[in-house]
Design a protein around this motif. Sequence first.
Motif, PDB file in Angstrom:
ATOM      1  N   LEU B 163       0.842  -1.202   0.000  1.00 55.82           N
ATOM      2  CA  LEU B 163       0.000   0.000   0.000  1.00 55.82           C
ATOM      3  C   LEU B 163       0.878   1.253   0.000  1.00 55.82           C
ATOM      4  N   ASP B 166       2.292   1.591  -3.596  1.00 54.40           N
ATOM      5  CA  ASP B 166       1.230   2.175  -4.424  1.00 54.40           C
ATOM      6  C   ASP B 166       1.168   3.688  -4.249  1.00 54.40           C
ATOM      7  N   ASN B 167       1.284   4.100  -3.010  1.00 59.72           N
ATOM      8  CA  ASN B 167       1.110   5.517  -2.687  1.00 59.72           C
ATOM      9  C   ASN B 167       2.116   6.397  -3.423  1.00 59.72           C
ATOM     10  N   MET B 309      -3.872   7.836   6.373  1.00 59.95           N
ATOM     11  CA  MET B 309      -4.711   7.448   5.228  1.00 59.95           C
ATOM     12  C   MET B 309      -4.516   5.966   4.912  1.00 59.95           C
ATOM     13  N   ILE B 310      -3.257   5.546   4.843  1.00 57.60           N
ATOM     14  CA  ILE B 310      -2.970   4.165   4.452  1.00 57.60           C
ATOM     15  C   ILE B 310      -3.349   3.206   5.577  1.00 57.60           C
ATOM     16  N   CYS B 313      -7.002   2.524   5.135  1.00 59.02           N
ATOM     17  CA  CYS B 313      -7.220   1.616   3.998  1.00 59.02           C
ATOM     18  C   CYS B 313      -6.890   0.186   4.431  1.00 59.02           C
ATOM     19  N   PHE B 322      -5.416  -8.103  -1.675  1.00 54.10           N
ATOM     20  CA  PHE B 322      -5.696  -6.910  -2.475  1.00 54.10           C
ATOM     21  C   PHE B 322      -6.514  -7.236  -3.722  1.00 54.10           C
TER      22      PHE B 322
END
Lengths: 368, 368, 368
Positions: B163, B166-167, B309-310, B313, B322
Amino acid sequence: MESSHTPRLTAAATPGRYLRNAWYVAGWASDLGNDPWSRIFLEEPVALFRDAEGVAHAVEGRCPHRFAALGRGRVVDGALECPYHGLRFDGRGACVHNPQGEGRLPHTGLRSYPLVEAHALLWIWMGAADRADPALIPDFSWLNDPRWAVVRGATLAEGHYELYTDNILDLSHANFVHPALVADAFTTGQRRFWQEDGQVHSEYVQHNAPLSVGLAPLFDAAGHDMDFYGHVEWQAPAVLFFDYRAGRPGTPREDCRSLPSLHAFTPATGDETHYIWATARDFAVDNAEVSAGMLGALKYAFEEEDLPMIRECHRLMKGQDFWALRPLVLEGDGGGVRARRALQRLIEAENNDNTAGADLALAGQQEG
Amino acid sequence: MESSHTPRLTAAATPGRYLRNAWYVAGWASDLGNDPWSRIFLEEPVALFRDAEGVAHAVEGRCPHRFAALGRGRVVDGALECPYHGLRFDGRGACVHNPQGEGRLPHTGLRSYPLVEAHALLWIWMGAADRADPALIPDFSWLNDPRWAVVRGATLAEGHYELYTDNILDLSHANFVHPALVADAFTTGQRRFWQEDGQVHSEYVQHNAPLSVGLAPLFDAAGHDMDFYGHVEWQAPAVLFFDYRAGRPGTPREDCRSLPSLHAFTPATGDETHYIWATARDFAVDNAEVSAGMLGALKYAFEEEDLPMIRECHRLMKGQDFWALRPLVLEGDGGGVRARRALQRLIEAENNDNTAGADLALAGQQEG
Amino acid sequence: MESSHTPRLTAAATPGRYLRNAWYVAGWASDLGNDPWSRIFLEEPVALFRDAEGVAHAVEGRCPHRFAALGRGRVVDGALECPYHGLRFDGRGACVHNPQGEGRLPHTGLRSYPLVEAHALLWIWMGAADRADPALIPDFSWLNDPRWAVVRGATLAEGHYELYTDNILDLSHANFVHPALVADAFTTGQRRFWQEDGQVHSEYVQHNAPLSVGLAPLFDAAGHDMDFYGHVEWQAPAVLFFDYRAGRPGTPREDCRSLPSLHAFTPATGDETHYIWATARDFAVDNAEVSAGMLGALKYAFEEEDLPMIRECHRLMKGQDFWALRPLVLEGDGGGVRARRALQRLIEAENNDNTAGADLALAGQQEG
């Protein structure tokens, strides 16, 4: 307003664990302002927000793109904006804005949940949308009737929601958990429990007896014996009305002064419950001191006395099924046991119902 | 320095879950001084320390005697002393001192991990030692080049490491997560994503546009339009280079002023990630105020904006895979999706490789 | 007094995991006053209270009605009152009062546990009541002998109780974990470990050597060499006596000044342990400063040095079986290994014993 604590989710939610085709209380309508809410109901993330016209909506709370908590976003042009990459969704769950590239909208939207604003509350329907009949919402119109002064709260409480239901349906706990609210009526007065039209009732009646020291002042009952009537009304899944009523001996019941209460329990998970409560009066409605005193006393009773007690019960149950633990049933459990059985039958009926089954399969697909 | 919080380990680590034959960033070399480190990498406890010559070593972090955290011990005569009963181990993991009785040395030693100090970082190899080729370490030489002033950090962050990858590969998040770093380039500018020689690239180009308010001052760009080039380069398992570059319109890309960044993610467990980051500049290198401002702003952006934020998620994914969650793929995901697939292929290849299999069996044996 | 933290219980307690037919230390007798205790022993909730005559009792800690923590209630007329709905139970577990309705008493009672007050401690028997022979309680009469001044403590400590047993049986840890108590005797002095009559012994003897800086003042040993005798005696399940003894060289062992200690470990769960400890002296018994100094130093050693070390070991074991991790065995483990094996044999014998099996089935019924 509730805190922003997020209950712990696990992938292994039991299918058919909750009653889905029912109205749950999501929170106080006036608490939902410009900032959306991120909530967990029935183990599902839900985002609530108001659109440009101020209409409240509830949609799936996890962005289908990268799983951000949509309820932590903001409302832009009446749509809910994902706080991570800016997709925007309207109240029906449709994606209405993609900030990336040429702005092509993805076909995938969000599940939306029927949401109704009624009686100062937001009511959410976690099941099949086509069954969501607002007429099924119980009447709590006193909650926004100006003749009543309301004190209220909402908190996320540890413990299974049916333990909270039990607590209200068996008011004999008050004598031990709430010393200031002690009333013999709840243990040794006339008590009656029955079920009727899908509702469960617990009733307490006592004549010519003193009121509890905590409540006597509100009834001008200091130094007097009173007639007392307590009536709890449960309806599935976990919405309770409590009418606390007292008057000088001989006063007809309908003429007694009344303190109506709402106790609504909405499961976040099997271990945490949204507890939304209110109590109102139709006397001294403009007296802020009386309101402040009632708010303080009730918030203390519900959040500092009931909650720790139920939290410990929940922990000592170690995640085991209530009936599997073969609980001792006392006289005061007549309401709680009826409500548990009624809810269980409703959940079983829903799980056995083919249509509901298809709805669940659909919901599962969107989840999964 | 990271905090000493220990991620929660479970016995049921999935075999073959991580890429093992790869260089992971263990931390900043200069942060490892006289005091050893106790870390969890890829669900394995690891102790890091410097010997008498100052050479850094990484060994199994759990004492084979009574399972103490060796990284909480101290270094004595260049060897790592167990904080519990005083066995000492050298950098190869051999037991070199037993304080008990006549000091007979046990035959059992510790697994040691190849560890290389390069580009101001410690790089650890969690797989087969004989495959650990330092030439495979990516070139981050600017990190200890005196022409560059570097601000940096390291933190243990909740959430799966992919994650975090990805960010960085999808910088469109900046417009929403980092208001001060807003740049249209990341969402509506020219974007290109490709894979080459095992690396994945995300590129953002925009001409004649204002820079974000947060970064404009560093480029003397206030009041001017600029040309902007952003280039993210990923390499397995989770080491990313980000070249942020801008200049007056028409400036050749290679002559633009640049802010190179490192973002390295090393999984502690499937739920927690060591996040090691740095950003450098080659102008005003001696200006402590500029450094302090950059450090504060970037630390805030990475640790107070990205991390929460992560984390949310990750929690809303409830431990599910995922891809099993069928994420919506947007244009900006071109980098992240390529990196996920490339990593997955590498892990599968490693798991299918007989030699690697044998290595894992051996590692499993040592684990017990 | 211990804190009121409740260890986390799971439904999946392993049957036969603990030795049940044995005396465990429940706590300090004088700490149990008017307020009951809510405790977890061997994964079972237990309530302890004193009746009207001051006699201490231990009963099932979870109310059979709605699972409230009985130890959070109060004592009324010598009976333990449930804090939730007011049922009262006597020391044998019988329900003696029902505040509801006409007060009919339910047939269900609580399991009661044999509880004996001896040597200033409360001893609880978690197995078959008819086997609970007080003569099996080890003699710690010095704990309430006025010739001895006792400092003591009790804490709920993270980590499996056998790790705590190991810690006391292998005093070589002191040199590393307790710098102020360093003594070569524990690592390089004469050491002997043996088993006899079901007890396990660790003995440390050293002649003509300095005492540790922390303890020398208590023995007027500053600047002198001393003869030192340390003797640890374990008995199942996890009760240890430590005789720390020193005198001027040549002093007969029985004439040396002695600091006897108790270290008792009672499992709350597999992850948390009630640690009850005491150390006494028979000199300067009225000197409050000496007591305060000993209390502070020992509390620090046990709770701030031993506990964090063992907690980390426990965590790094990830819930795995001790022997499955193939621990390296050093010379100093002669006591700990014998105790582990002896306890394991006792547990296996109990599980194989038909009578015990029946007892357990009975206990299971009451639980379940």
